[in-house]
Enzyme design. Structure first.
Site, mmCIF file in Angstrom:
data_model
loop_
_atom_site.group_PDB
_atom_site.id
_atom_site.type_symbol
_atom_site.label_atom_id
_atom_site.label_comp_id
_atom_site.label_asym_id
_atom_site.label_seq_id
_atom_site.Cartn_x
_atom_site.Cartn_y
_atom_site.Cartn_z
ATOM 1 N N THR A 144 0.832 -1.201 0.000
ATOM 2 C CA THR A 144 0.000 0.000 0.000
ATOM 3 C C THR A 144 0.869 1.255 0.000
ATOM 4 O O THR A 144 1.941 1.275 0.619
ATOM 5 C CB THR A 144 -0.948 0.012 1.225
ATOM 6 O OG1 THR A 144 -1.583 1.289 1.301
ATOM 7 C CG2 THR A 144 -0.215 -0.239 2.528
ATOM 8 N N SER A 179 -1.682 3.414 10.298
ATOM 9 C CA SER A 179 -2.607 2.533 11.023
ATOM 10 C C SER A 179 -1.896 1.201 11.227
ATOM 11 O O SER A 179 -0.869 0.937 10.579
ATOM 12 C CB SER A 179 -3.895 2.288 10.218
ATOM 13 O OG SER A 179 -3.638 1.370 9.155
ATOM 14 N N TYR A 181 -3.045 -1.664 10.271
ATOM 15 C CA TYR A 181 -3.159 -2.362 8.978
ATOM 16 C C TYR A 181 -2.006 -1.966 8.055
ATOM 17 O O TYR A 181 -1.317 -2.818 7.497
ATOM 18 C CB TYR A 181 -4.516 -2.043 8.308
ATOM 19 C CG TYR A 181 -4.430 -2.131 6.811
ATOM 20 C CD1 TYR A 181 -4.318 -3.369 6.180
ATOM 21 C CD2 TYR A 181 -4.372 -0.974 6.017
ATOM 22 C CE1 TYR A 181 -4.160 -3.451 4.811
ATOM 23 C CE2 TYR A 181 -4.224 -1.055 4.654
ATOM 24 C CZ TYR A 181 -4.113 -2.290 4.055
ATOM 25 O OH TYR A 181 -3.949 -2.375 2.704
ATOM 26 N N HIS A 182 -1.806 -0.651 7.882
ATOM 27 C CA HIS A 182 -0.734 -0.207 6.983
ATOM 28 C C HIS A 182 0.634 -0.689 7.499
ATOM 29 O O HIS A 182 1.524 -1.008 6.723
ATOM 30 C CB HIS A 182 -0.739 1.320 6.853
ATOM 31 C CG HIS A 182 -1.921 1.867 6.068
ATOM 32 N ND1 HIS A 182 -3.056 2.354 6.668
ATOM 33 C CD2 HIS A 182 -2.127 2.004 4.735
ATOM 34 C CE1 HIS A 182 -3.908 2.769 5.736
ATOM 35 N NE2 HIS A 182 -3.380 2.561 4.555
ATOM 36 N N LYS A 185 1.674 -4.077 6.413
ATOM 37 C CA LYS A 185 2.209 -4.114 5.041
ATOM 38 C C LYS A 185 3.686 -3.710 5.033
ATOM 39 O O LYS A 185 4.472 -4.219 4.236
ATOM 40 C CB LYS A 185 1.387 -3.193 4.142
ATOM 41 C CG LYS A 185 -0.075 -3.596 4.045
ATOM 42 C CD LYS A 185 -0.400 -4.234 2.711
ATOM 43 C CE LYS A 185 -1.815 -4.754 2.655
ATOM 44 N NZ LYS A 185 -2.184 -5.304 1.365
HETATM 45 N N1 USQ Z 1 -11.260 10.061 4.220
HETATM 46 C C1 USQ Z 1 -12.114 11.130 4.425
HETATM 47 N N2 USQ Z 1 -13.435 10.864 4.534
HETATM 48 C C2 USQ Z 1 -13.965 9.620 4.438
HETATM 49 C C3 USQ Z 1 -13.090 8.534 4.214
HETATM 50 C C4 USQ Z 1 -11.743 8.794 4.121
HETATM 51 O O1 USQ Z 1 -11.691 12.287 4.515
HETATM 52 O O2 USQ Z 1 -15.178 9.465 4.559
HETATM 53 C C5 USQ Z 1 -9.818 10.317 4.081
HETATM 54 C C6 USQ Z 1 -8.966 9.521 5.063
HETATM 55 O O3 USQ Z 1 -8.850 10.179 6.297
HETATM 56 C C7 USQ Z 1 -7.652 9.397 4.304
HETATM 57 C C8 USQ Z 1 -8.080 9.353 2.838
HETATM 58 O O4 USQ Z 1 -9.422 9.861 2.802
HETATM 59 O O5 USQ Z 1 -6.886 10.550 4.500
HETATM 60 C C9 USQ Z 1 -8.066 7.949 2.249
HETATM 61 O O6 USQ Z 1 -8.847 7.121 3.053
HETATM 62 P P1 USQ Z 1 -9.418 5.710 2.534
HETATM 63 O O7 USQ Z 1 -10.369 5.215 3.591
HETATM 64 O O8 USQ Z 1 -9.921 5.839 1.150
HETATM 65 O O9 USQ Z 1 -8.094 4.846 2.441
HETATM 66 P P2 USQ Z 1 -7.262 4.035 3.547
HETATM 67 O O10 USQ Z 1 -7.953 3.887 4.842
HETATM 68 O O11 USQ Z 1 -5.894 4.631 3.588
HETATM 69 O O12 USQ Z 1 -7.186 2.586 2.941
HETATM 70 C C10 USQ Z 1 -7.527 2.254 1.609
HETATM 71 C C11 USQ Z 1 -7.738 0.744 1.534
HETATM 72 C C12 USQ Z 1 -6.440 0.051 1.902
HETATM 73 C C13 USQ Z 1 -5.329 0.562 0.984
HETATM 74 C C14 USQ Z 1 -5.225 2.073 1.086
HETATM 75 C C15 USQ Z 1 -4.225 2.685 0.140
HETATM 76 O O13 USQ Z 1 -8.781 0.356 2.410
HETATM 77 O O14 USQ Z 1 -6.614 -1.356 1.801
HETATM 78 O O15 USQ Z 1 -4.126 -0.016 1.366
HETATM 79 O O16 USQ Z 1 -6.494 2.649 0.730
HETATM 80 S S1 USQ Z 1 -3.456 4.130 0.827
HETATM 81 O O17 USQ Z 1 -4.485 5.040 1.346
HETATM 82 O O18 USQ Z 1 -2.672 4.763 -0.221
HETATM 83 O O19 USQ Z 1 -2.602 3.673 1.907
#
Ligand code: USQ
Length: 382
Positions: A144, A179, A181-182, A185
């Site tokens: 990720t 997190s 989870y991250h 990875k």
């Molecule tokens: N966010 C908001 N509002 C929401 C949901 C999320 O502002 O309602 C923000 C979060 O705080 C974060 C960003 O949007 O800053 C991305 O959040 P996300 O929930 O889309 O992504 P994340 O929790 O980081 O995880 C997802 C996948 C995970 C993958 C990751 C890639 O669930 O499996 O590894 O995206 S990354 O984000 O690049 O690490």
């Protein structure tokens, strides 16, 4: 190639299974329904029901003529996982088989412990499956972008050359995950690097950003082949959540200041990336790391794009900042390299207004099934 898809029932696993089977590979789809179980336990079920993996395999064969072998079992169980490698002796493995939700991993002790044990044990068992039964096998692992966090320097693709006191060496790019989870990875990557350099395995670690989308060539063939689509706070990713909120008439939930920037990609591009990686395997003794996303956006930019698409359909979309349940920077530098997959031939499907409008139209068909209780964040980083 004979390819094992681990975590084949998931949001990305199922479309990947169909895509690689349709391309003529001999595909074995493996899952233990962990994600469905957690979704039920946390009231985070997807927008619409999807058949289980065995049923999906049968429907796909009936619709496309391509056969997919299905194995149901827990890959964190070494006997099951190593047994699969012994039975199938795969040429490649696509490893999605992890607890993928950051919020779930931060919910409490038992969720954190399960995430840690599951994710690391599956990766460990996959590595040993290759060592013992398929040493030439190319392991394609989904990492990720979140492994890197949000450093105040450009993010490179996996590695960084450092000059220190007049000497130079290359290291894994510094990681600072947001997190548990991250963090699993990050630990996976370290473990893979150890086994690659010690045992000469071949591995690709794909640092993927948040994925959005509902469509692929195979999904579009039959409604029963759809992938699971989550919009809840546990499994839903930002873009998918915002689109569902737009349809439900709920103000888009921007966490905090909304300056959080990430690299995003369309589900169709995930499929391209996996297929491209499989077609040109890493060398023996190589841990190849590529950043898997096509465009960078802040949360505020995403909300604006969803609002524009929604308003064009007359949805009158509102955007509202709510207290951030996570600990993350809300205003930061972000510039991540992502040329590796483009060089292999990736042709990006960008997040145009048309793409968002098409997704909204599909979601509108399920408007009455949206549960408003699943929208607001139920897990806080403490
Ligand atoms: N966010 C908001 N509002 C929401 C949901 C999320 O502002 O309602 C923000 C979060 O705080 C974060 C960003 O949007 O800053 C991305 O959040 P996300 O929930 O889309 O992504 P994340 O929790 O980081 O995880 C997802 C996948 C995970 C993958 C990751 C890639 O669930 O499996 O590894 O995206 S990354 O984000 O690049 O690490």
């Amino acid at each position: 190639m004979r390819i094992l898809i681990l975590g084949a029932d998931g949001y990305l696993g199922w479309p990947t299974t169909m895509d690689l089977a349709a391309k003529g590979h001999d595909v074995v789809a493996v899952d233990n329904y962990l994600r469905r179980t957690i979704a039920e336990d946390t009231d985070s079920e997807a927008l619409y029901k999807t058949p289980n993996l065995i049923e999906r395999g049968k429907i796909f064969e009936e619709v496309s003529g391509h056969k997919v072998d299905v194995e149901i079992g827990d890959l964190s169980d070494a006997d099951f996982c190593l047994g699969l490698f012994e039975k199938y002796k795969p040429d490649a493995v696509v490893h999605y088989a992890e607890q993928p939700s950051a919020p779930y991993s931060m919910r409490g002790f038992s969720e954190a412990q399960m995430t840690l044990n599951n994710n690391l044990n599956v990766t460990f068992n996959v590595i040993w499956g290759a060592i013992q039964h398929a040493p030439e096998c190319h392991i394609i692992k989904l990492g990720t972008m979140g492994e890197y966090g949000t450093p105040n320097i450009d993010i490179e693709e996996g590695w960084l050359e450092i000059e220190h006191k007049g000497r130079k060496d290359k290291f894994l790019f510094p990681r600072a995950a947001g997190s548990l989870y991250h963090t699993t990875k990050v630990l996976d990557t370290d473990m893979m690097w150890f086994y690659v350099r010690t045992y000469g395995l071949r591995m690709t670690d794909l640092m993927q950003g948040p994925v959005y989308g509902l469509e692929s060539t195979e999904i579009d063939m039959d409604e029963r082949l759809r992938t699971m689509f989550n919009y809840d706070d546990i499994f839903g990713t930002a873009v998918n959540r915002f689109l569902v909120q737009a349809v439900a008439g709920i103000p888009l939930t921007v966490y905090g200041k909304g300056g959080q920037t990430r690299g995003y990609l369309n589900l169709k591009d995930t499929l391209q990336c996996i297929s491209l990686a499989a077609d040109s395997p890493a060398d023996k003794g190589e841990l190849r790391i590529m950043n898997q996303f096509t465009e960078q956006f802040s949360v505020n930019e995403l909300a604006e794009r969803v609002k524009e698409a929604g308003d064009s359909l007359g949805l009158n979309v509102q955007v509202k900042s709510i207290p951030n349940p996570r600990k993350e920077m809300e205003d930061h530098y972000y510039n991540a390299a992502h040329s590796g997959l483009l060089e292999l031939g990736l042709e990006p499907n960008f997040m145009t207004k048309e793409v968002l409008v098409d997704m909204l139209k599909l979601i509108i068909e399920h408007k009455d099934d949206i549960s408003h209780d699943r929208i607001m964040p139920r897990v806080k980083w403490k």
